[in-house]
Design a protein around this motif. Structure first.
Motif, PDB file in Angstrom:
ATOM      1  N   ALA A  69     -44.128  -5.184  23.344  1.00 21.47           N
ATOM      2  CA  ALA A  69     -44.671  -5.998  22.264  1.00 21.47           C
ATOM      3  C   ALA A  69     -45.035  -5.074  21.117  1.00 21.47           C
ATOM      4  N   PHE A  70     -45.013  -5.640  19.908  1.00 24.18           N
ATOM      5  CA  PHE A  70     -45.395  -4.859  18.733  1.00 24.18           C
ATOM      6  C   PHE A  70     -46.184  -5.768  17.808  1.00 24.18           C
ATOM      7  N   GLN A  71     -47.293  -5.248  17.280  1.00 27.65           N
ATOM      8  CA  GLN A  71     -48.112  -6.047  16.372  1.00 27.65           C
ATOM      9  C   GLN A  71     -47.771  -5.638  14.949  1.00 27.65           C
ATOM     10  N   LEU A  72     -47.302  -6.603  14.158  1.00 28.61           N
ATOM     11  CA  LEU A  72     -46.956  -6.277  12.780  1.00 28.61           C
ATOM     12  C   LEU A  72     -48.221  -5.931  12.010  1.00 28.61           C
ATOM     13  N   GLY A  73     -48.165  -4.860  11.224  1.00 36.00           N
ATOM     14  CA  GLY A  73     -49.324  -4.428  10.461  1.00 36.00           C
ATOM     15  C   GLY A  73     -50.406  -3.840  11.341  1.00 36.00           C
ATOM     16  N   LEU A  74     -50.125  -3.693  12.617  1.00 35.92           N
ATOM     17  CA  LEU A  74     -51.059  -3.106  13.598  1.00 35.92           C
ATOM     18  C   LEU A  74     -52.377  -3.866  13.703  1.00 35.92           C
ATOM     19  N   TRP A  75     -52.389  -5.141  13.279  1.00 33.92           N
ATOM     20  CA  TRP A  75     -53.571  -5.949  13.559  1.00 33.92           C
ATOM     21  C   TRP A  75     -53.584  -6.253  15.049  1.00 33.92           C
ATOM     22  N   PRO A  76     -54.727  -6.161  15.702  1.00 33.25           N
ATOM     23  CA  PRO A  76     -54.727  -6.466  17.138  1.00 33.25           C
ATOM     24  C   PRO A  76     -54.353  -7.923  17.406  1.00 33.25           C
ATOM     25  N   ALA A  77     -53.944  -8.190  18.632  1.00 33.63           N
ATOM     26  CA  ALA A  77     -53.084  -9.324  18.959  1.00 33.63           C
ATOM     27  C   ALA A  77     -53.384 -10.690  18.369  1.00 33.63           C
ATOM     28  N   PRO A  78     -54.544 -11.316  18.530  1.00 36.69           N
ATOM     29  CA  PRO A  78     -54.512 -12.701  18.051  1.00 36.69           C
ATOM     30  C   PRO A  78     -54.540 -12.801  16.528  1.00 36.69           C
ATOM     31  N   PHE A  79     -54.777 -11.709  15.821  1.00 32.59           N
ATOM     32  CA  PHE A  79     -54.958 -11.783  14.372  1.00 32.59           C
ATOM     33  C   PHE A  79     -53.696 -11.493  13.587  1.00 32.59           C
ATOM     34  N   GLY A  80     -52.830 -10.653  14.116  1.00 34.58           N
ATOM     35  CA  GLY A  80     -51.591 -10.364  13.406  1.00 34.58           C
ATOM     36  C   GLY A  80     -50.458 -11.181  13.996  1.00 34.58           C
ATOM     37  N   ILE A  81     -49.252 -10.876  13.532  1.00 33.15           N
ATOM     38  CA  ILE A  81     -48.079 -11.534  14.112  1.00 33.15           C
ATOM     39  C   ILE A  81     -47.502 -10.609  15.166  1.00 33.15           C
ATOM     40  N   THR A  82     -47.276 -11.186  16.343  1.00 32.97           N
ATOM     41  CA  THR A  82     -46.778 -10.396  17.450  1.00 32.97           C
ATOM     42  C   THR A  82     -45.270 -10.555  17.563  1.00 32.97           C
ATOM     43  N   VAL A  83     -44.615  -9.454  17.893  1.00 33.74           N
ATOM     44  CA  VAL A  83     -43.197  -9.501  18.233  1.00 33.74           C
ATOM     45  C   VAL A  83     -43.107  -9.140  19.699  1.00 33.74           C
ATOM     46  N   TYR A  84     -42.418  -9.987  20.466  1.00 33.56           N
ATOM     47  CA  TYR A  84     -42.419  -9.784  21.915  1.00 33.56           C
ATOM     48  C   TYR A  84     -40.997  -9.743  22.427  1.00 33.56           C
ATOM     49  N   LEU A  85     -40.724  -8.760  23.258  1.00 29.13           N
ATOM     50  CA  LEU A  85     -39.375  -8.598  23.807  1.00 29.13           C
ATOM     51  C   LEU A  85     -39.441  -8.509  25.315  1.00 29.13           C
ATOM     52  N   ASP A  86     -38.773  -9.449  25.992  1.00 31.16           N
ATOM     53  CA  ASP A  86     -38.561  -9.244  27.421  1.00 31.16           C
ATOM     54  C   ASP A  86     -37.081  -9.452  27.717  1.00 31.16           C
ATOM     55  N   THR A  87     -36.721  -9.479  28.992  1.00 21.89           N
ATOM     56  CA  THR A  87     -35.294  -9.496  29.308  1.00 21.89           C
ATOM     57  C   THR A  87     -34.619 -10.754  28.795  1.00 21.89           C
ATOM     58  N   LEU A  88     -35.332 -11.904  28.870  1.00 20.75           N
ATOM     59  CA  LEU A  88     -34.750 -13.147  28.369  1.00 20.75           C
ATOM     60  C   LEU A  88     -34.444 -13.037  26.872  1.00 20.75           C
ATOM     61  N   THR A  89     -35.422 -12.529  26.108  1.00 21.74           N
ATOM     62  CA  THR A  89     -35.212 -12.335  24.675  1.00 21.74           C
ATOM     63  C   THR A  89     -34.025 -11.418  24.423  1.00 21.74           C
ATOM     64  N   ALA A  90     -34.018 -10.280  25.138  1.00 18.66           N
ATOM     65  CA  ALA A  90     -32.968  -9.290  24.894  1.00 18.66           C
ATOM     66  C   ALA A  90     -31.605  -9.864  25.245  1.00 18.66           C
ATOM     67  N   LEU A  91     -31.533 -10.642  26.338  1.00 17.87           N
ATOM     68  CA  LEU A  91     -30.263 -11.259  26.715  1.00 17.87           C
ATOM     69  C   LEU A  91     -29.766 -12.190  25.611  1.00 17.87           C
ATOM     70  N   MET A  92     -30.692 -12.994  25.067  1.00 18.02           N
ATOM     71  CA  MET A  92     -30.289 -13.917  24.020  1.00 18.02           C
ATOM     72  C   MET A  92     -29.859 -13.170  22.760  1.00 18.02           C
ATOM     73  N   LEU A  93     -30.577 -12.094  22.432  1.00 19.03           N
ATOM     74  CA  LEU A  93     -30.192 -11.287  21.270  1.00 19.03           C
ATOM     75  C   LEU A  93     -28.788 -10.748  21.448  1.00 19.03           C
ATOM     76  N   VAL A  94     -28.512 -10.244  22.666  1.00 24.64           N
ATOM     77  CA  VAL A  94     -27.183  -9.689  22.912  1.00 24.64           C
ATOM     78  C   VAL A  94     -26.128 -10.789  22.824  1.00 24.64           C
ATOM     79  N   MET A  95     -26.419 -11.953  23.413  1.00 20.96           N
ATOM     80  CA  MET A  95     -25.430 -13.034  23.409  1.00 20.96           C
ATOM     81  C   MET A  95     -25.108 -13.486  21.988  1.00 20.96           C
ATOM     82  N   VAL A  96     -26.162 -13.737  21.204  1.00 16.84           N
ATOM     83  CA  VAL A  96     -25.919 -14.225  19.844  1.00 16.84           C
ATOM     84  C   VAL A  96     -25.239 -13.141  19.005  1.00 16.84           C
TER      85      VAL A  96
END
Lengths: 532, 168
Positions: free
Chosen positions: A66-93
């Motif tokens: 996971a990565f927090q945009l602007g380094l704001w801690p989690a509930p305050f900033g926008i989070t980017v989250y990557l797991d295997t399902l996400t990565a699989l879909m990224l690869v497929m598309v």
């Protein structure tokens, strides 16, 4: 070596940057503009697939990131989250858009290319990637809108009357779906006080049933409408046959699948209990989607109209997988979701191959009407073979990926004791087979009914239009023959997708502790909200 | 009371939007979608608790002064919903502009290549199946029945106009 987590935003930043740069060329002369945009799009699609492949490799090595945009801690900033399902879909598309690219190069007409087809392809990719990778509900809505805006332009690019007509339906119905998503996000914020998906996951389980049901219902309607599930599927068959065939192929691989992905992401994470209690609802929707889709396909007179209805029908199988996502089976909890993911991937491959094959026929013969086509097997044996294999893969014949997906889904539904939906899905498979055989017969079998148009295509063109389908069909066969590695991959993806504690821990471990010190939830402050 | 008024207003806007979207006219469709957007924006506005005269900023002093978290929230306005609404307004503005352009384009296209005389004849007969018969007889060029459907719908709304055209 661990890469810096900033690379997680590359799937969004890269297409955005290249798309924006290619729009700058719009003021140049038509030929130079198209040449530059084409080159940039090719580079962008290639780089995007490379990034997606790297992310998949990374997540398999070291788990969800996971990565927090602007380094704001989690509930305050926008989070980017990557797991295997996400990565699989990224690869497929990424893979699909890269394979569609040569087809587009060979077939897109200069007018559409000059109006900005290639930049829009990049923006579509950006929207889809963003919707996959975001960890914030409102941000998800924004990326849906980016995706939709790019798709609106692609759909109506060319401006023929039927395109404009289908476009209006498509735009209005999808806009209603987006509004439901926005309302769902707003109600989530109003009741749970957060939009971060990890934080919602923590708080949603403690919320009363009415709140859960309201939000789940809104999200189900919103994502269901995007995925073209029953009863909100009308936009798909009235618009998908109108644009250039390349656009239809791109949409079938990307658009509805983003809706399905969002359901797979949101339901196990937010509503693990509702997945069990709402199982009859989900399975009913799945069954009706399958049946309506396949029956609609029988009545269609052209290639792309027929295949559009099959898109709907196949979405039903994915929803069936979602319905039994958390049902216990011999292979553990989450096997249903794993197979739904496998089926999603299979469908992306095969459906794109079919639409590319059908689109090539339509472009080369100048018509997509089944009554006017026929006998193409004599002049195009390779295309006919590829189309046949893809058609049988769609119907679920061994040794293709469709067989693995359908067999596994049946096994899970039987283990869950859901006989009726299993029976419906088998029956729909039979109908799909009949429909696909009828389609193949009317295009390729029999005597040639229509002479090819006088202008003979350059030999390079056939190569460019056939190779993408060939690669897609080959991948589908490879998954069907050597299913074990793919099954292991989707099982990892499913186990991470249903691991709610893992999601929260990856995003911010402090989220669970904060709950004790900050009484933000609805139960703690009922009087506060009503006040004026 | 304010919250109740807001809820009623959102409901009213949704009801009017639904009514307008279900009508035949294209402008009504656009207006209906606009009302939907307003309803959702207002609903979003309501999610941030309706406070009056409270600042959207919290500093260390106010936390100390409030004593507890619950007391703090009573004297603090939530700025986030307004940011969300701003985003939603911008997006819906773009979408509405796009739909209006599409409708404009469709009007420009349908005005030229259909057959007002024949269609007007259909509307004026008492035969309920005349429309289908006409569709069967139409040449290949009018293959897209969606377009035809729209044109006929318009005719049912304003038959007198097309009759005038046919007479000319």
């Amino acid at each position: 070596m661990t890469p810096h987590p900033t690379v997680l935003i590359l799937p969004v930043a890269l297409p955005l940057l290249l798309g924006a740069i290619s729009l700058l060329f719009q003021s140049m002369g038509p030929d130079r503009r198209v040449a530059l945009q084409r080159t940039l799009a090719g580079l962008g699609l290639f780089a995007n697939l490379a990034v997606a492949g790297f992310l998949l490799f990374w997540v398999l090595q070291s788990g969800p990131q996971a990565f927090q945009l602007g380094l704001w801690p989690a509930p305050f900033g926008i989070t980017v989250y990557l797991d295997t399902l996400t990565a699989l879909m990224l690869v497929m598309v990424g893979l699909l858009s890269l394979l569609i690219y040569p087809f587009a190069l060979a077939t897109i007409d200069p007018e559409r290319a000059q109006l900005g087809f290639f930049p829009m392809m990049l923006f579509l990719l950006m929207g889809a990637n963003g919707a996959f990778i975001t960890g914030d509900l409102f941000n998800l809505y924004v990326f849906y809108e980016v995706l939709l805006m790019a798709s609106f332009v692609l759909l109506t690019l060319g401006g023929t009357p039927s395109q404009i007509n289908g476009g209006i339906r498509y735009v209005v119905l999808n806009l209603m779906g987006s509004m439901m998503l926005l309302l769902g996000a707003g109600i989530t914020y109003g009741t749970l006080g957060t939009l971060n998906m990890a934080h919602i996951a923590v708080r949603m389980v403690e919320a009363p049933y009415t709140v859960q049901a309201l939000i789940a219902g809104l999200l189900l309607v919103a994502f269901g409408a995007k995925a073209a599930a029953f009863p909100a599927f009308f936009w798909l068959p009235s618009s998908y046959h109108t644009p250039h065939p390349v656009v239809t192929a791109l949409f079938s691989g990307v658009l509805t699948k983003v809706g399905v992905y969002s359901l797979f992401r949101v339901f196990p994470l937010f509503f693990p209990t509702l997945l069990a209690t709402w199982q009859p609802l989900l399975l009913t929707v799945a069954g009706l989607t399958m049946v309506v889709g396949v029956l609609g396909a029988f009545a269609q007179p052209t290639i792309r109209r027929l295949l559009s209805f099959h898109i709907i029908s196949q979405i039903g199988y994915m929803l069936m997988g979602l319905g039994v996502a958390l049902s216990p089976s011999a292979y553990g909890v989450g096997f249903g979701l794993a197979l739904a993911i496998l089926f999603l991937i299979h469908n992306q491959l095969v459906k794109t191959a079919l639409l590319l094959g059908g689109g090539a026929v339509e472009l080369e013969m100048g018509t997509g009407k089944l009554s006017e086509l026929g006998g193409l097997v004599h002049s195009r044996p390779l295309q006919a073979t590829l189309f046949l294999v893809a058609a049988f893969a769609l119907a679920g014949f061994p040794p293709t990926s469709g067989f693995i997906g359908k067999l596994g889904l049946l096994e899970v539904t039987f283990a869950a004791g859901q006989w009726p939906i299993a029976a419906v899905s088998v029956f729909v498979s039979l109908l799909t087979t009949m429909s696909m055989i009828r389609l193949w017969q009317s295009i390729f079998w029999g005597k040639p009914r229509l002479a090819p148009p006088p202008e003979v295509r350059a030999p390079g063109r056939t190569l460019w239009t056939t190779t993408p389908s060939a690669i897609l069909v080959a991948i589908s066969l490879a998954i069907g023959v050597a299913a074990q590695p793919m099954l292991a991959l989707v099982q990892t993806a499913a186990s991470q997708a249903i691991d709610r504690a893992g999601y929260v821990r990856t995003v911010n471990p402090a989220l669970t502790e904060q709950e004790r010190s900050l009484p933000l939830g609805i139960q703690s402050q009922p009087s506060e909200r009503a006040g004026g | 009371m304010t919250a109740l008024m807001l809820a009623l207003l959102v409901g009213l806007l949704f009801a009017c939007g639904t009514y307008l979207v279900l009508q035949r006219g294209q402008i009504k469709l656009v207006l209906g979608l606009g009302l939907f957007t307003h309803a959702i924006n207002l609903a979003l506005f309501g999610t941030g608790r309706l406070t009056r005269g409270a600042p959207p900023l919290v500093d260390g002093e106010s936390v100390k002064a409030a004593g507890s978290a619950a007391a703090l929230f009573a004297r603090y306005a939530d700025p986030l919903p307004q940011a969300l609404i701003l985003t939603a307004i911008v997006i819906s503005f773009g979408m509405t502009a796009f739909i209006v352009m599409l409708i404009f384009r469709r009007d420009a296209l349908t005005g030229s290549d259909l057959l007002p005389g024949e269609l007007a004849a259909v509307v004026n007969t008492a035969d309920p199946f005349a429309e289908f018969t006409l569709r069967m007889q139409l040449p290949e060029a009018a293959d897209d029945y969606d377009l035809l459907q729209y044109e006929l719908d318009e005719l049912y709304d304003h038959p007198e106009r097309e009759v005038e055209n046919a007479r000319e």
